[in-house]
Design an enzyme around this catalytic site. Structure first.
Site, PDB file in Angstrom:
ATOM      1  N   PHE A 148       0.819  -1.225   0.000  1.00  0.00           N
ATOM      2  CA  PHE A 148       0.000   0.000   0.000  1.00  0.00           C
ATOM      3  C   PHE A 148       0.847   1.266   0.000  1.00  0.00           C
ATOM      4  CE2 PHE A 148       0.938  -0.010   4.543  1.00  0.00           C
ATOM      5  CZ  PHE A 148       1.045   1.354   4.821  1.00  0.00           C
ATOM      6  N   LYS A 172      -1.103  -7.249  -9.191  1.00  0.00           N
ATOM      7  CA  LYS A 172      -2.095  -7.300  -8.099  1.00  0.00           C
ATOM      8  C   LYS A 172      -1.692  -6.224  -7.099  1.00  0.00           C
ATOM      9  CE  LYS A 172      -3.047  -8.428  -4.351  1.00  0.00           C
ATOM     10  NZ  LYS A 172      -3.443  -7.419  -3.326  1.00  0.00           N
ATOM     11  N   GLU A 175      -4.976  -3.824  -1.910  1.00  0.00           N
ATOM     12  CA  GLU A 175      -6.424  -3.585  -1.883  1.00  0.00           C
ATOM     13  C   GLU A 175      -6.770  -2.348  -1.049  1.00  0.00           C
ATOM     14  OE1 GLU A 175      -4.640  -5.845  -0.462  1.00  0.00           O
ATOM     15  OE2 GLU A 175      -5.607  -6.866   1.219  1.00  0.00           O
ATOM     16  N   ARG A 176      -5.751  -1.767  -0.371  1.00  0.00           N
ATOM     17  CA  ARG A 176      -6.068  -0.626   0.507  1.00  0.00           C
ATOM     18  C   ARG A 176      -6.079   0.703  -0.246  1.00  0.00           C
ATOM     19  NH1 ARG A 176      -2.575  -2.076   5.802  1.00  0.00           N
ATOM     20  NH2 ARG A 176      -1.538  -3.661   4.570  1.00  0.00           N
ATOM     21  N   SER A 225       5.374  -6.897   3.408  1.00  0.00           N
ATOM     22  CA  SER A 225       5.955  -7.186   4.724  1.00  0.00           C
ATOM     23  C   SER A 225       6.741  -8.509   4.687  1.00  0.00           C
ATOM     24  CB  SER A 225       4.843  -7.260   5.759  1.00  0.00           C
ATOM     25  OG  SER A 225       3.929  -8.268   5.386  1.00  0.00           O
ATOM     26  N   CYS A 280       9.621   1.835   3.486  1.00  0.00           N
ATOM     27  CA  CYS A 280      10.531   0.748   3.866  1.00  0.00           C
ATOM     28  C   CYS A 280      11.950   1.282   4.049  1.00  0.00           C
ATOM     29  CB  CYS A 280      10.518  -0.346   2.818  1.00  0.00           C
ATOM     30  SG  CYS A 280      11.159   0.230   1.272  1.00  0.00           S
ATOM     31  N   GLU A 382       9.156  -4.166  13.035  1.00  0.00           N
ATOM     32  CA  GLU A 382       8.952  -2.975  12.193  1.00  0.00           C
ATOM     33  C   GLU A 382       7.672  -2.282  12.655  1.00  0.00           C
ATOM     34  OE1 GLU A 382       7.743  -3.761   8.082  1.00  0.00           O
ATOM     35  OE2 GLU A 382       9.004  -2.101   7.416  1.00  0.00           O
TER      36      GLU A 382
HETATM   37  P1  NAD Z   1       1.559  -6.557   3.096  1.00  0.00           P
HETATM   38  O1  NAD Z   1       2.589  -7.621   3.203  1.00  0.00           O
HETATM   39  O2  NAD Z   1       0.429  -6.554   4.078  1.00  0.00           O
HETATM   40  O3  NAD Z   1       0.863  -6.597   1.644  1.00  0.00           O
HETATM   41  C1  NAD Z   1       1.621  -6.614   0.464  1.00  0.00           C
HETATM   42  C2  NAD Z   1       0.818  -7.310  -0.633  1.00  0.00           C
HETATM   43  O4  NAD Z   1       0.589  -8.663  -0.244  1.00  0.00           O
HETATM   44  C3  NAD Z   1      -0.553  -6.692  -0.875  1.00  0.00           C
HETATM   45  O5  NAD Z   1      -0.806  -6.685  -2.259  1.00  0.00           O
HETATM   46  C4  NAD Z   1      -1.500  -7.631  -0.146  1.00  0.00           C
HETATM   47  O6  NAD Z   1      -2.788  -7.691  -0.725  1.00  0.00           O
HETATM   48  C5  NAD Z   1      -0.800  -8.964  -0.265  1.00  0.00           C
HETATM   49  N1  NAD Z   1      -1.085  -9.854   0.867  1.00  0.00           N
HETATM   50  C6  NAD Z   1      -1.355  -9.494   2.146  1.00  0.00           C
HETATM   51  N2  NAD Z   1      -1.557 -10.580   2.904  1.00  0.00           N
HETATM   52  C7  NAD Z   1      -1.410 -11.648   2.096  1.00  0.00           C
HETATM   53  C8  NAD Z   1      -1.500 -13.061   2.298  1.00  0.00           C
HETATM   54  N3  NAD Z   1      -1.771 -13.577   3.494  1.00  0.00           N
HETATM   55  N4  NAD Z   1      -1.272 -13.862   1.245  1.00  0.00           N
HETATM   56  C9  NAD Z   1      -0.992 -13.354   0.033  1.00  0.00           C
HETATM   57  N5  NAD Z   1      -0.904 -12.028  -0.213  1.00  0.00           N
HETATM   58  C10 NAD Z   1      -1.110 -11.188   0.799  1.00  0.00           C
HETATM   59  O7  NAD Z   1       2.352  -5.164   3.107  1.00  0.00           O
HETATM   60  P2  NAD Z   1       1.750  -3.699   3.186  1.00  0.00           P
HETATM   61  O8  NAD Z   1       1.237  -3.469   4.577  1.00  0.00           O
HETATM   62  O9  NAD Z   1       0.859  -3.438   2.050  1.00  0.00           O
HETATM   63  O10 NAD Z   1       3.078  -2.839   2.960  1.00  0.00           O
HETATM   64  C11 NAD Z   1       3.948  -2.478   3.982  1.00  0.00           C
HETATM   65  C12 NAD Z   1       5.106  -3.439   4.083  1.00  0.00           C
HETATM   66  O11 NAD Z   1       5.809  -3.473   2.849  1.00  0.00           O
HETATM   67  C13 NAD Z   1       6.148  -2.999   5.113  1.00  0.00           C
HETATM   68  O12 NAD Z   1       6.607  -4.135   5.790  1.00  0.00           O
HETATM   69  C14 NAD Z   1       7.254  -2.382   4.269  1.00  0.00           C
HETATM   70  O13 NAD Z   1       8.522  -2.396   4.865  1.00  0.00           O
HETATM   71  C15 NAD Z   1       7.209  -3.265   3.072  1.00  0.00           C
HETATM   72  N6  NAD Z   1       7.800  -2.607   1.910  1.00  0.00           N
HETATM   73  C16 NAD Z   1       9.017  -3.044   1.517  1.00  0.00           C
HETATM   74  C17 NAD Z   1       9.635  -2.435   0.451  1.00  0.00           C
HETATM   75  C18 NAD Z   1      10.976  -2.902  -0.007  1.00  0.00           C
HETATM   76  O14 NAD Z   1      11.377  -2.475  -1.075  1.00  0.00           O
HETATM   77  N7  NAD Z   1      11.681  -3.735   0.735  1.00  0.00           N
HETATM   78  C19 NAD Z   1       9.001  -1.380  -0.229  1.00  0.00           C
HETATM   79  C20 NAD Z   1       7.744  -0.975   0.202  1.00  0.00           C
HETATM   80  C21 NAD Z   1       7.140  -1.610   1.283  1.00  0.00           C
END
Ligand code: NAD
Length: 496
Positions: A148, A172, A175-176, A225, A280, A382
């Site tokens: 998101f 994909k 969704e937020r 994450s 991140c 985090e």
């Molecule tokens: P998230 O892991 O909750 O979601 C990321 C994606 O995974 C979304 O599209 C979501 O719909 C999907 N998802 C969520 N739960 C899932 C499941 N159980 N099974 C399959 N898919 C699922 O992350 P977020 O809250 O959207 O983003 C924040 C996180 O992303 C933080 O931890 C941040 O550090 C990380 N991030 C990392 C980088 C990097 O380059 N390392 C860059 C941006 C964000």
């Protein structure tokens, strides 16, 4: 209420059996809904990408690049609308959204150079009259799953390069805050991408699992994450797919006693609280070397933080906006509670902040916590909110050990005037992206982005030169054209 659908084979598709509310975090109100794709809808998107692949694969790279040039122009032309959509659903202040979009456009610019980037390797006369070359072929259908916090930039890390190298793509988004992502994908189609080359399915775990399990999908790029990144990486790899999964972070800034403290304070304030700490690469831990540096840092940060302004995304006077959801607001405040219970000192407390006129928004004020120790929950995990922890260390080596021992290794920064210390630090530290007096060392688009340890699962980083390799497969051809009539006898050993 509008329900955002999907973009499949060049057209908007609705499949609203299951939906998810999209909030405006600045007001706390529901602004719309997004449809959560069923397995069948995702399979339609994969089929569209599969059907578009043969013609796109054979389209000359220069022609593919020309579409991306037009895409870049459209992104610039529609920047205001894109940034408004980002702000509305993510909550980041409009100038921050503009920065995000600019970094995304950089990746489109890099992908425009694909004819040069795809040039292979050639050796003449590897044997008598035998020539050999390596070329880089597209993989086929590739999927991207994005978080998101950068609804414009992170998808643009992925599909411009995947498409430029000849693949077709199924994205994909989170969704937020999916509206800006879909809007941008429609601009890519307007720029001239053939139907099916870029498809967007909105959804949740069901959509992601379909992408991970479908044999037609050759590779998966994930950003999100760490727990989800790890699961995605194992499942995609077990299914024989190429995968890169970028995860979470805990980025430390080491403040040496010789650092220019005024500069450190302004720099840390932006890097810790900008975008509500939902980056991140946010600096979330300051490790002050020596008590004198720590006391000076705390005093100056406290003064600086009095000027911080938190509020709704559309007011450019604000420094940062709300966090993404009510649940996340509660989670961030829970980390501050735990720090207090575990013996840290809350110097500036952002819990319970009120923004007049926006009382239901998901706000957390800038928070500064001193005397944090490595076993505390707020240090280990985090937080992803506007919270800066201060840890006190006796030496640079001790600070470096802390960083090396942390499970994450995304970014770090050293503040110092000592070149020798800086060189030692950047050479030895076990982190993927290092800043020396640069708080957010996010590589530009012609380098690549990736952390170490549990911040990246996979061998290749995102965008830049690594992306050219991630989205293509090497093929090496060895060729000769014997003169007419020449016949060789069988050879039973390697020619040498
Ligand atoms: P998230 O892991 O909750 O979601 C990321 C994606 O995974 C979304 O599209 C979501 O719909 C999907 N998802 C969520 N739960 C899932 C499941 N159980 N099974 C399959 N898919 C699922 O992350 P977020 O809250 O959207 O983003 C924040 C996180 O992303 C933080 O931890 C941040 O550090 C990380 N991030 C990392 C980088 C990097 O380059 N390392 C860059 C941006 C964000």
């Amino acid at each position: 209420m509008t329900i955002l659908g999907h973009l499949i084979n060049g057209a908007r598709v609705d499949d609203a059996a299951r939906t998810h509310d999209i909030f405006n975090p600045s007001t706390g109100e529901v602004g719309g809904q997004v449809s959560l794709a069923s397995q069948a809808t995702v399979e339609d998107a994969i089929a569209a990408a599969q059907a578009a692949f043969p013609a796109w694969r054979d389209t000359p790279p220069a022609k593919r690049a020309r579409t991306l040039y037009r895409f870049k122009a459209l992104l610039e032309q529609h920047a205001d609308e894109i940034c408004r959509l980002i702000g509305q659903e993510h909550g980041k202040i409009v100038h921050d959204a503009k920065g995000e979009l600019a970094r995304g456009i950089e990746n489109v610019e890099y992908a425009c150079g694909v004819p040069e980037l795809l040039k292979g390797e050639y050796s003449k006369n590897v044997g008598p009259n035998i020539d050999s070359w390596s070329e880089f072929q597209p993989l086929g259908v590739v999927a991207g799953i994005t978080p998101f916090n950068f609804p414009a930039m992170v998808p643009l890390w992925m599909y411009p390069m995947a498409i430029a190298t000849g693949n077709t793509f199924v994205l994909k988004p989170s969704e937020r805050d999916p509206t800006s992502t879909l809007y941008i994908a429609e601009l890519a189609l307007e720029a001239g991408l053939p139907a099916g080359v870029l498809n967007v399915v909105n959804g949740d775990k069901e959509a992601v699992d379909t992408l991970l399990d479908d044999a037609r999908v050759q590779a998966v790029s994930f950003v999100g994450s760490t727990p989800i990144a790890e699961t995605i990486y194992s499942r995609a790899s077990a299914n024989g797919k190429r995968c890169q999964a970028l995860g979470g972070a805990k980025n430390h800034a080491v403040v040496m006693p010789d650092a220019d403290m005024d500069n450190v304070v302004t720099s840390l304030t932006g890097a810790a609280f900008g975008s509500s700490g939902e980056r991140c690469m946010a600096l979330s831990v300051a490790v002050a070397v020596g008590d004198t540096a720590a006391d000076a840092l705390i005093a100056k940060m406290q003064a600086q933080m009095k000027t911080l302004r938190v509020g709704p995304f559309h007011d450019a006077e604000n420094d940062f906006g709300p966090v993404i959801t009510r649940a996340h607001q509660e989670k961030v405040c829970g980390y501050i509670d735990s720090a207090e219970q575990q013996g840290a000192e809350i110097v500036v407390d952002g819990r319970g902040v009120q923004v007049p006129g926006f009382e239901n928004g998901f706000y957390v004020g800038g928070t500064l916590i001193d005397r944090v120790t490595p076993e505390m929950t707020c240090y280990l995990e985090e937080i992803f909110g506007p919270v800066l922890l201060v840890v006190r260390a006796g030496s640079m080596e001790e600070a470096m050990r802390l960083i090396d021992d942390h499970e994450y290794g995304n970014g770090t920064c050293l503040y110092t005037r000592d070149g020798e210390a800086a060189r030692y630090f950047s050479d030895r530290i076990r982190v993927g992206m290092v800043g020396i007096n640069v708080p957010l060392p996010v590589p530009v688009s012609y380098h690549s982005f990736g952390g170490w340890k549990r911040s990246l699962f996979g061998d290749l980083a995102a965008y830049g030169p690594d992306a050219v390799r991630f989205y293509s497969r090497r093929k090496t051809v060895t060729q000769r054209w014997p003169s007419a009539g020449v016949r060789e006898g069988a050879q039973f050993a390697f020619p040498s």
